[in-house]
Design a protein around this motif. Structure first.
Motif, short mmCIF file in Angstrom:
data_model
loop_
_atom_site.label_atom_id
_atom_site.label_comp_id
_atom_site.label_asym_id
_atom_site.label_seq_id
_atom_site.Cartn_x
_atom_site.Cartn_y
_atom_site.Cartn_z
N CYS A 122 -2.63 5.93 3.76
CA CYS A 122 -3.08 4.66 4.35
C CYS A 122 -4.38 4.87 5.12
O CYS A 122 -5.29 4.02 5.05
N ILE A 123 -4.46 5.97 5.86
CA ILE A 123 -5.68 6.26 6.62
C ILE A 123 -6.86 6.44 5.64
O ILE A 123 -7.92 5.83 5.81
N GLU A 124 -6.63 7.26 4.62
CA GLU A 124 -7.69 7.46 3.61
C GLU A 124 -8.07 6.15 2.95
O GLU A 124 -9.26 5.88 2.71
N GLY A 125 -7.07 5.32 2.65
CA GLY A 125 -7.33 4.04 1.99
C GLY A 125 -8.19 3.13 2.86
O GLY A 125 -9.12 2.48 2.37
N CYS A 126 -7.88 3.08 4.16
CA CYS A 126 -8.67 2.24 5.07
C CYS A 126 -10.12 2.72 5.09
O CYS A 126 -11.05 1.91 5.01
N VAL A 127 -10.30 4.03 5.19
CA VAL A 127 -11.67 4.57 5.24
C VAL A 127 -12.40 4.24 3.94
O VAL A 127 -13.53 3.74 3.95
N MET B 89 -12.39 -8.10 12.79
CA MET B 89 -12.16 -6.88 12.03
C MET B 89 -10.75 -6.89 11.43
O MET B 89 -9.78 -7.21 12.11
N LEU B 90 -10.69 -6.55 10.15
CA LEU B 90 -9.39 -6.49 9.48
C LEU B 90 -8.69 -5.18 9.85
O LEU B 90 -9.33 -4.13 9.97
N SER B 91 -7.37 -5.26 10.01
CA SER B 91 -6.56 -4.06 10.22
C SER B 91 -5.48 -4.02 9.15
O SER B 91 -4.93 -5.07 8.78
N LEU B 92 -5.18 -2.83 8.68
CA LEU B 92 -4.10 -2.68 7.71
C LEU B 92 -2.81 -2.32 8.44
O LEU B 92 -2.70 -1.24 9.01
N ASN B 93 -1.86 -3.25 8.42
CA ASN B 93 -0.52 -2.91 8.87
C ASN B 93 0.12 -2.16 7.70
O ASN B 93 0.16 -2.66 6.58
N THR B 94 0.62 -0.96 7.99
CA THR B 94 1.01 -0.08 6.87
C THR B 94 2.19 -0.62 6.07
O THR B 94 2.42 -0.17 4.95
N ALA B 95 2.91 -1.61 6.59
CA ALA B 95 3.99 -2.22 5.81
C ALA B 95 3.46 -2.92 4.56
O ALA B 95 4.20 -3.13 3.60
N THR B 96 2.19 -3.24 4.57
CA THR B 96 1.60 -4.02 3.47
C THR B 96 1.60 -3.25 2.14
O THR B 96 1.60 -3.88 1.08
N VAL B 97 1.61 -1.94 2.20
CA VAL B 97 1.66 -1.17 0.95
C VAL B 97 3.07 -0.63 0.68
O VAL B 97 3.26 0.20 -0.21
N ILE C 295 -11.95 -0.64 5.85
CA ILE C 295 -11.12 -1.37 6.81
C ILE C 295 -11.17 -0.60 8.13
O ILE C 295 -10.95 0.61 8.15
N GLY C 296 -11.47 -1.30 9.23
CA GLY C 296 -11.80 -0.59 10.47
C GLY C 296 -10.64 -0.25 11.39
O GLY C 296 -10.82 0.45 12.38
N ALA C 297 -9.45 -0.76 11.07
CA ALA C 297 -8.32 -0.52 11.98
C ALA C 297 -7.03 -0.39 11.18
O ALA C 297 -6.93 -0.85 10.04
N ILE C 298 -6.05 0.24 11.82
CA ILE C 298 -4.77 0.48 11.16
C ILE C 298 -3.66 0.22 12.16
O ILE C 298 -3.85 0.38 13.37
N LEU D 226 -5.30 -3.54 -1.13
CA LEU D 226 -6.32 -3.52 -0.07
C LEU D 226 -7.54 -4.34 -0.46
O LEU D 226 -8.09 -5.08 0.36
N LYS D 227 -7.93 -4.22 -1.72
CA LYS D 227 -9.10 -5.00 -2.18
C LYS D 227 -8.83 -6.49 -2.04
O LYS D 227 -9.70 -7.25 -1.59
N VAL D 228 -7.63 -6.93 -2.44
CA VAL D 228 -7.32 -8.36 -2.35
C VAL D 228 -7.24 -8.79 -0.89
O VAL D 228 -7.74 -9.86 -0.51
N CYS D 229 -6.64 -7.95 -0.04
CA CYS D 229 -6.59 -8.28 1.41
C CYS D 229 -8.00 -8.51 1.95
O CYS D 229 -8.24 -9.47 2.69
N ILE D 230 -8.92 -7.64 1.58
CA ILE D 230 -10.29 -7.75 2.09
C ILE D 230 -10.96 -9.02 1.57
O ILE D 230 -11.56 -9.78 2.32
N GLU D 231 -10.76 -9.26 0.30
CA GLU D 231 -11.39 -10.43 -0.32
C GLU D 231 -10.83 -11.73 0.31
O GLU D 231 -11.59 -12.63 0.68
#
Ligand code: ZN
Length: 266
Positions: A18-23, A1-9, A27-30, A255-260
């Motif tokens: 960031c929470i809204e963006g993950c949802v 599962m991918l997690s977004l570390n908020t430093a990435t944005v 993306i399942g984790a932050i 976020l799209k590129v991270c997922i891809e």
């Protein structure tokens, strides 16, 4: 599962965004940084994250035990409290570099260990796991003089229960002992997190010029296979400090590129 570390944005999004963006992007984790967490307010963040259903892969970060004479303990205790409130899977520690006006790296490492053990007592009573993140040796003077995964594991061995390690590819990819160290961490159940980005061959800024996964020279699939073979099955955090590139792009695109990339090159 991918997690977004908020430093990435970078600073473009608040924690709420960031929470809204993950949802929105599935993306399942932050992994929040504390500056964004505090700007949002801990209570509000706890509620938003709980309502979103996101896992909190870690809280970034505590540590810096050598930044003053007190081990930075008051702030570190607060970080543990915040991690507990969020239900974070660990509190990440960047342990600190040399003490002020000192060239004694051995002493800095002793001081770090003394304070780390004090913090660990507190963290155990809160049920929060501490996660030592070894940093690339280029940060030994000012950020962390725990610089290899092996060194971090040795520290965990001496400290006892309730502490483990983070494997961040940016910091450890070059290490000839990496495979052995990951295996050892797995055998001891110490793997608490896995961070991804990439190493750009012509890195221009040692702190804020990390690459997007796939744009550099780290063998991401190989390191992931080592970590997973060693038993790690938790979230994989994308953590990209990129002042001149990704922090200037639309965070939705980031976020799209991270997922891809997560699906193709990680
Ligand atoms: Zn990291």
């Amino acid at each position: 599962m991918l997690s977004l570390n908020t430093a990435t944005v970078g600073d473009q999004w608040t924690l709420e965004q960031c929470i809204e963006g993950c949802v929105k992007h599935g993306i399942g984790a932050i992994a929040p940084w504390r500056d964004k967490l505090q700007a949002c307010g801990v209570e509000k963040a706890v509620k938003l994250i709980r309502d979103s259903g996101l896992r909190v892969s870690s809280l970034c970060r505590g540590g810096f035990f050598t930044s003053d004479g007190s081990g930075n303990l008051d702030d570190n205790f607060r970080a543990v409290d915040e991690a507990a409130a969020l239900g974070a899977e660990s509190l990440i520690l960047v342990v600190g570099g040399l003490q002020a006006d000192s060239k004694d790296i051995a002493r800095a490492r002793e001081v770090i260990e003394e304070y780390l053990i004090k913090l660990l007592e507190y963290a155990r009573s809160s049920g929060v796991k501490l996660a030592i993140e070894p940093l690339h040796p280029m940060y030994a003077a000012d950020r962390a003089c725990v610089n290899t995964l092996s060194q971090a594991i040795d520290l965990c061995d001496r400290a006892g229960d309730g502490i483990g390690v983070i494997v961040d590819v940016y910091h450890v990819w070059w290490d000839p002992e990496l495979e052995a160290a990951i295996t050892r961490a797995g055998e001891k159940n110490l793997l608490l997190g896995y961070h991804i980005c990439d190493w750009l061959v012509h890195t221009e800024d040692l702190l804020q010029d990390r690459g997007m996964m796939g744009d550099g020279v780290i063998d991401l699939k190989h390191i992931r296979s080592l970590v997973e073979s060693a038993g790690y099955d938790g979230p994989i955090e994308a953590e990209i400090f990129s002042k001149k590139d990704w922090w200037n792009r639309d965070p939705d695109e980031v976020l799209k590129v991270c997922i891809e990339r997560f699906q193709t090159v990680v």
